[in-house]
Design a protein around this motif. Structure first.
Motif, PDB file in Angstrom:
ATOM      1  N   GLY A 152       0.606  -0.789   0.224  1.00 14.48           N
ATOM      2  CA  GLY A 152       0.132   0.021  -0.114  1.00 14.48           C
ATOM      3  C   GLY A 152       0.884   1.413   0.021  1.00 14.48           C
ATOM      4  O   GLY A 152       1.563   0.916   0.265  1.00 14.48           O
ATOM      5  N   PRO A 153       0.049   2.645   0.528  1.00 14.08           N
ATOM      6  CA  PRO A 153       0.896   3.672  -0.112  1.00 14.08           C
ATOM      7  C   PRO A 153       1.743   3.348   0.695  1.00 14.08           C
ATOM      8  O   PRO A 153       1.521   3.412   2.192  1.00 14.08           O
ATOM      9  N   GLY A 154       3.118   3.907   0.649  1.00 15.79           N
ATOM     10  CA  GLY A 154       4.397   4.760   2.442  1.00 15.79           C
ATOM     11  C   GLY A 154       4.922   2.988   2.110  1.00 15.79           C
ATOM     12  O   GLY A 154       6.475   3.093   3.932  1.00 15.79           O
ATOM     13  N   ASP A 155       4.267   1.809   2.108  1.00 13.59           N
ATOM     14  CA  ASP A 155       5.188   0.985   2.131  1.00 13.59           C
ATOM     15  C   ASP A 155       7.031   0.662   1.353  1.00 13.59           C
ATOM     16  O   ASP A 155       6.602   0.447   0.131  1.00 13.59           O
ATOM     17  N   LYS A 156       7.669   0.642   1.957  1.00 14.72           N
ATOM     18  CA  LYS A 156       8.689   0.362   0.960  1.00 14.72           C
ATOM     19  C   LYS A 156       9.516  -1.057   0.767  1.00 14.72           C
ATOM     20  O   LYS A 156      10.161  -1.457  -0.134  1.00 14.72           O
ATOM     21  N   GLY A 157       8.557  -2.077   1.374  1.00 15.86           N
ATOM     22  CA  GLY A 157       9.118  -3.505   1.503  1.00 15.86           C
ATOM     23  C   GLY A 157       8.938  -4.077   0.525  1.00 15.86           C
ATOM     24  O   GLY A 157       9.449  -4.949  -0.594  1.00 15.86           O
ATOM     25  N   THR A 158       7.693  -3.322  -0.411  1.00  8.78           N
ATOM     26  CA  THR A 158       6.954  -4.469  -1.409  1.00  8.78           C
ATOM     27  C   THR A 158       7.439  -2.748  -3.047  1.00  8.78           C
ATOM     28  O   THR A 158       6.998  -3.518  -4.013  1.00  8.78           O
ATOM     29  N   LEU A 159       7.563  -1.900  -2.281  1.00  4.13           N
ATOM     30  CA  LEU A 159       8.791  -1.177  -3.603  1.00  4.13           C
ATOM     31  C   LEU A 159       8.930  -1.797  -4.447  1.00  4.13           C
ATOM     32  O   LEU A 159       8.813  -1.710  -6.144  1.00  4.13           O
ATOM     33  N   LEU A 165       6.235  -4.432 -11.641  1.00  7.87           N
ATOM     34  CA  LEU A 165       5.059  -4.180 -12.180  1.00  7.87           C
ATOM     35  C   LEU A 165       4.853  -3.170 -13.339  1.00  7.87           C
ATOM     36  O   LEU A 165       4.033  -3.262 -13.694  1.00  7.87           O
ATOM     37  N   THR A 166       5.682  -2.489 -13.235  1.00  3.41           N
ATOM     38  CA  THR A 166       5.289  -0.850 -13.884  1.00  3.41           C
ATOM     39  C   THR A 166       6.445  -1.052 -15.157  1.00  3.41           C
ATOM     40  O   THR A 166       6.312  -0.247 -15.838  1.00  3.41           O
ATOM     41  N   ARG A 167       6.986  -1.462 -15.090  1.00  3.99           N
ATOM     42  CA  ARG A 167       8.148  -2.019 -16.640  1.00  3.99           C
ATOM     43  C   ARG A 167       7.321  -2.991 -17.412  1.00  3.99           C
ATOM     44  O   ARG A 167       6.878  -4.059 -16.802  1.00  3.99           O
ATOM     45  N   PRO A 168       7.940  -2.536 -19.153  1.00  2.00           N
ATOM     46  CA  PRO A 168       7.869  -3.552 -19.518  1.00  2.00           C
ATOM     47  C   PRO A 168       8.153  -4.512 -20.041  1.00  2.00           C
ATOM     48  O   PRO A 168       7.600  -5.867 -20.453  1.00  2.00           O
ATOM     49  N   ILE A 169       9.775  -5.455 -19.085  1.00  2.00           N
ATOM     50  CA  ILE A 169       9.723  -6.539 -18.755  1.00  2.00           C
ATOM     51  C   ILE A 169      10.348  -6.781 -17.152  1.00  2.00           C
ATOM     52  O   ILE A 169      10.725  -5.574 -17.174  1.00  2.00           O
ATOM     53  N   ALA A 170       9.059  -7.733 -16.887  1.00  5.82           N
ATOM     54  CA  ALA A 170       9.119  -7.471 -15.078  1.00  5.82           C
ATOM     55  C   ALA A 170       9.796  -8.570 -15.147  1.00  5.82           C
ATOM     56  O   ALA A 170       9.618  -9.578 -15.216  1.00  5.82           O
ATOM     57  N   ALA A 298       0.461   5.197  -7.569  1.00  2.00           N
ATOM     58  CA  ALA A 298       0.474   6.796  -7.666  1.00  2.00           C
ATOM     59  C   ALA A 298       1.282   7.634  -6.579  1.00  2.00           C
ATOM     60  O   ALA A 298       1.753   8.218  -6.440  1.00  2.00           O
ATOM     61  N   TRP A 299       1.243   6.727  -5.528  1.00  2.66           N
ATOM     62  CA  TRP A 299       1.391   7.353  -4.434  1.00  2.66           C
ATOM     63  C   TRP A 299       2.590   7.279  -4.629  1.00  2.66           C
ATOM     64  O   TRP A 299       4.353   8.053  -4.358  1.00  2.66           O
ATOM     65  N   TYR A 300       3.856   5.662  -4.579  1.00  4.52           N
ATOM     66  CA  TYR A 300       5.464   5.804  -5.511  1.00  4.52           C
ATOM     67  C   TYR A 300       5.356   7.357  -6.083  1.00  4.52           C
ATOM     68  O   TYR A 300       6.238   7.848  -5.913  1.00  4.52           O
ATOM     69  N   ARG A 301       4.586   7.410  -7.378  1.00  3.02           N
ATOM     70  CA  ARG A 301       5.284   8.056  -7.904  1.00  3.02           C
ATOM     71  C   ARG A 301       4.722   9.840  -7.170  1.00  3.02           C
ATOM     72  O   ARG A 301       6.455  10.050  -7.879  1.00  3.02           O
ATOM     73  N   TRP A 305       8.675   8.123  -5.184  1.00  3.57           N
ATOM     74  CA  TRP A 305       9.950   6.968  -5.319  1.00  3.57           C
ATOM     75  C   TRP A 305       9.431   5.614  -6.731  1.00  3.57           C
ATOM     76  O   TRP A 305      10.400   5.205  -6.112  1.00  3.57           O
ATOM     77  N   LEU A 306       8.765   6.556  -7.787  1.00  2.00           N
ATOM     78  CA  LEU A 306       9.102   5.599  -8.530  1.00  2.00           C
ATOM     79  C   LEU A 306       9.111   7.446  -9.819  1.00  2.00           C
ATOM     80  O   LEU A 306       8.679   7.902  -9.950  1.00  2.00           O
ATOM     81  N   PRO A 307       9.494   6.736 -10.799  1.00  2.00           N
ATOM     82  CA  PRO A 307       9.297   7.602 -12.041  1.00  2.00           C
ATOM     83  C   PRO A 307       7.987   7.977 -12.566  1.00  2.00           C
ATOM     84  O   PRO A 307       7.809   7.188 -12.378  1.00  2.00           O
ATOM     85  N   ALA A 308       7.986   9.088 -13.006  1.00  2.00           N
ATOM     86  CA  ALA A 308       6.551   9.432 -13.952  1.00  2.00           C
ATOM     87  C   ALA A 308       6.671   8.532 -14.848  1.00  2.00           C
ATOM     88  O   ALA A 308       7.152   7.807 -15.460  1.00  2.00           O
ATOM     89  N   GLY A 309       4.773   7.836 -14.747  1.00  2.00           N
ATOM     90  CA  GLY A 309       4.947   6.328 -15.618  1.00  2.00           C
ATOM     91  C   GLY A 309       4.577   7.181 -17.107  1.00  2.00           C
ATOM     92  O   GLY A 309       3.981   8.584 -16.908  1.00  2.00           O
ATOM     93  N   PRO A 310       3.823   6.353 -17.774  1.00  2.00           N
ATOM     94  CA  PRO A 310       3.506   6.987 -19.375  1.00  2.00           C
ATOM     95  C   PRO A 310       2.608   6.995 -19.243  1.00  2.00           C
ATOM     96  O   PRO A 310       1.257   7.244 -18.730  1.00  2.00           O
ATOM     97  N   ARG A 311       1.910   8.045 -20.341  1.00  2.00           N
ATOM     98  CA  ARG A 311       0.804   9.087 -20.564  1.00  2.00           C
ATOM     99  C   ARG A 311      -0.576   7.659 -20.276  1.00  2.00           C
ATOM    100  O   ARG A 311      -1.854   8.259 -19.457  1.00  2.00           O
ATOM    101  N   ALA A 312      -0.442   6.828 -20.863  1.00  2.00           N
ATOM    102  CA  ALA A 312      -1.091   5.797 -21.018  1.00  2.00           C
ATOM    103  C   ALA A 312      -1.608   5.192 -19.609  1.00  2.00           C
ATOM    104  O   ALA A 312      -3.123   4.891 -18.390  1.00  2.00           O
TER     105      ALA A 312
END
Length: 321
Positions: A152-159, A165-170, A298-301, A305-312
């Motif tokens: 969930g938002p704020g958790d570093k353990g599952t970051l 999961l946000t990458r094209p190759i996971a 959305a919280w990570y971004r 903690w995560l870069p902004a994602g693609p527009r889609a």
């Protein structure tokens, strides 16, 4: 009914969720903290300075408390003793303080890893902590909660997992056919609050209620729906993260600082069954991964903690809000 609740682990991810939920329900909280000046908790929380190895602090913590919520634990250590010192011996010290104070309810938040103590020092130490509580269960009116992976938002353990999961190759550190349960941090807090007011005893595994848990393909599908693009999952052979773990452990020994990557954690990741068994502690309206994943990303971004994602990706998120 408002109660005075003593809580440990209040400054951690799950602890902060629990504090917010218990305060919202009108309870008075006393929190055990090592550094009151860095706790960052609500001014409504009474801070008790100390740790699980300070008997005087534990006595101050549980004095006049109607219930104890025990969330503190060691998730990393340099050796087996380090895990047991906190997760077993520290739990015993707190339980004995609660017995001395005549506390009427004890909620012990353990881990699903305690179900398979042979896999890791962490799991073995969490099982030992559970055994301690069970031996004193009648005196404590105790319930043990075993959550699966909490996110969930704020958790570093599952970051790291969410990042993949946000990458094209996971890159997936686990077997293709693994099944596991998940729970959102806010939901775990609601279960803890319900347990404080409840009468259940014994050990209860909890989750978001997903029948049969999740598989990696389920998580990939949720991530693809947010990206609106396909994601290719690459399942890493166990030897790859195990080699990384060996190197990380060597560096930890040299630095004297334990890290999150170790052979025990790899053994847990490659275990095929982490599905929680349904018990008496559940929610009627849990947050599923389909709802919790976009919120978490959305919280990570927003937090950087995560870069902004693609527009889609951003468009998909906005359509859910």
């Amino acid at each position: 009914m408002s109660r005075t609740i003593a809580i440990t682990g209040a400054t951690g991810f799950a602890g902060r969720h629990a504090v917010a939920e218990l305060l919202a329900q009108g309870h008075r909280l006393k929190a055990l903290v090592r550094r009151p000046d860095r706790a960052g908790l609500s001014s409504a929380v009474e801070l008790v300075q100390g740790d699980l190895h300070d008997d005087a602090a534990l006595d101050r913590l549980v004095k006049d408390a109607d219930a104890v919520v025990h969330l503190a634990g060691a998730i990393t250590a340099l050796e087996l003793h380090g895990y047991f010192r906190v997760n077993a011996h520290g739990t015993l010290a707190l339980a004995e303080a609660a017995v001395r104070a005549g506390t009427r309810r004890f909620v012990h938040v353990s881990s699903l890893s305690a179900r398979e103590p042979q896999l890791s020092p962490y799991g073995a130490s969490k099982r030992a902590g559970e055994d301690t509580i069970m031996r004193l269960s009648d005196k404590l009116n105790a319930v043990v909660i075993r959550p699966p992976a909490v996110y969930g938002p704020g958790d570093k353990g599952t970051l790291p997992l969410i990042k993949e999961l946000t990458r094209p190759i996971a890159a997936i550190p686990g077997p293709r056919d693994a099944r596991f349960s998940l729970i959102h941090g806010g939901d775990l807090a609601r279960i803890i609050a319900a347990a404080v007011n409840g009468t259940e005893q014994g050990i209860h595994e909890v989750s978001d209620g997903q029948p049969g848990g999740y598989g990696w393909p389920d998580l990939i599908r949720v991530a693809e729906a947010m990206r609106q693009k396909p994601i290719r999952a690459v399942y890493l052979p166990r030897m790859v993260p195990m080699a990384v773990a060996l190197g990380a452990e060597a560096l930890s020994r040299l630095s004297g600082k334990p890290g999150m990557v170790n052979r025990g954690k790899v053994a847990e990741l490659y275990h095929r069954d982490w599905v929680s068994r349904a018990g008496a502690l559940s929610l009627s309206d849990p947050v599923t991964f389909e709802a919790g994943y976009p919120e978490t990303v959305a919280w990570y971004r927003e937090a950087g903690w995560l870069p902004a994602g693609p527009r889609a990706d951003r468009t998909a998120q906005n359509s859910r809000t």
